[in-house]
Scaffold this active site. Sequence first.
Site, PDB file in Angstrom:
ATOM      1  N   ARG A  72       0.841  -1.212   0.000  1.00  9.79           N
ATOM      2  CA  ARG A  72       0.000   0.000   0.000  1.00  9.79           C
ATOM      3  C   ARG A  72       0.871   1.256   0.000  1.00  9.79           C
ATOM      4  NH1 ARG A  72      -4.348  -0.405   4.399  1.00  9.79           N
ATOM      5  NH2 ARG A  72      -4.922   1.654   3.605  1.00  9.79           N
ATOM      6  N   HIS A 117      -7.056   7.953  11.384  1.00  8.27           N
ATOM      7  CA  HIS A 117      -6.617   6.551  11.459  1.00  8.27           C
ATOM      8  C   HIS A 117      -5.117   6.402  11.246  1.00  8.27           C
ATOM      9  CE1 HIS A 117     -11.027   5.429  10.436  1.00  8.27           C
ATOM     10  NE2 HIS A 117     -10.865   5.761  11.696  1.00  8.27           N
ATOM     11  N   THR A 186     -16.844   8.102   1.380  1.00  5.45           N
ATOM     12  CA  THR A 186     -16.794   7.123   2.467  1.00  5.45           C
ATOM     13  C   THR A 186     -18.126   6.378   2.553  1.00  5.45           C
ATOM     14  OG1 THR A 186     -16.475   6.769   4.857  1.00  5.45           O
ATOM     15  CG2 THR A 186     -17.453   8.880   4.196  1.00  5.45           C
ATOM     16  N   SER A 187     -18.030   5.086   2.875  1.00  8.55           N
ATOM     17  CA  SER A 187     -19.246   4.268   3.007  1.00  8.55           C
ATOM     18  C   SER A 187     -19.907   4.529   4.360  1.00  8.55           C
ATOM     19  CB  SER A 187     -18.877   2.786   2.887  1.00  8.55           C
ATOM     20  OG  SER A 187     -17.914   2.464   3.884  1.00  8.55           O
TER      21      SER A 187
END
Length: 247
Positions: A72, A117, A186-187
């Site tokens: 990533r 985060h 964003t979900s």
Amino acid sequence: MFDGFNSDEALSRLRGSRRLLALTGAGISAESGLATFRGAGGLWEGRPAADLATPEAFRDDPRTVWRFYLERRRRAREAEPNAAHRALAAWPGLRVVTQNVDGLHERAGSRDVLALHGSLWRDRCTSCGRETDADEGAPVELPPRCACGGTLRPGVVWFGEALPAGALAEADRLAREAEVVLVIGTSSLVYPAAALPDVARAAGAWVVEINPERTALTSRVDAYLAGPAGEIVPELHRRAAAAPPMS
Ligand code: BV8
Ligand code: ZN
């Protein structure tokens, strides 16, 4: 102006607001080529990314978790901020709170980004707790070691882990003070980040969601603009930020 609902009122609210908050998720980096968690690319070697973003996965198989994060990191390094990141960075009076760990908001020029985060670009020692900037090159061994001999982990917040206390309190304050909140890409499934739009709305903010698909949040927003962030956010910025705030 856009598909969805209340897009015209969203624009006039944006024109009139001085305190703007953008809450972003993986979708804002999709047009930079980075996989989202729940989209098609949300798998890694056939496993859901969320399975690897846990302390248990790291405890059981630190090498695999490190390979996931190094991959990533490599992709994020190769990616470029897109027009949505750049429009937010150029928008006067707008603060960014992100769930993303890719660092693209900072590279686009946004200052004081609140990364709820953590960051792909930080390492943390599981023994002495020291945080360091991640080495540019691939580590000599996996998992990499701290100077104290302890095992390093990526400086991100995993599922089941508390968010950095200061960050959450600051995000809560920004949500309460915002006049308009843009919830982008964003979900809205992961808490406590997903509660921030509700906190803002309860304090009187107008909440605008920007997403090609409706989400768990769509029924709780004031306006929903259907489409990709890379198209909608620059267009909003062009139309709203250009017009002088109504005195
Ligand atoms: C906590 C960093 C408590 C790492 C991430 C049951 C068991 C265990 C835990 C829980 C549970 N129930 C609830 C929980 C809490 C849990 C949670 O909410 N789970 C959910 C799944 C139910 N939350 C936590 O564990 C949090 N911590 O609660 O701690 C605590 C308190 C005190 C003491 C100890 C503990 C920590 C959560 C943080 C996890 N880390 N990331 C890493 O990145 O590797 S989460 C990760 O997924 C992201 O950061 C993000 O937050 C989250 C969701 O991803 P999204 O950003 O929304 O992306 P997604 O793929 O889901 O959606 C993309 C969207 O973009 C889609 O809507 C799509 O339509 C849209 N899109 C696509 N293309 C575009 C687009 N939009 C615009 N333009 C486009 N072009
Ligand atoms: Zn250490």
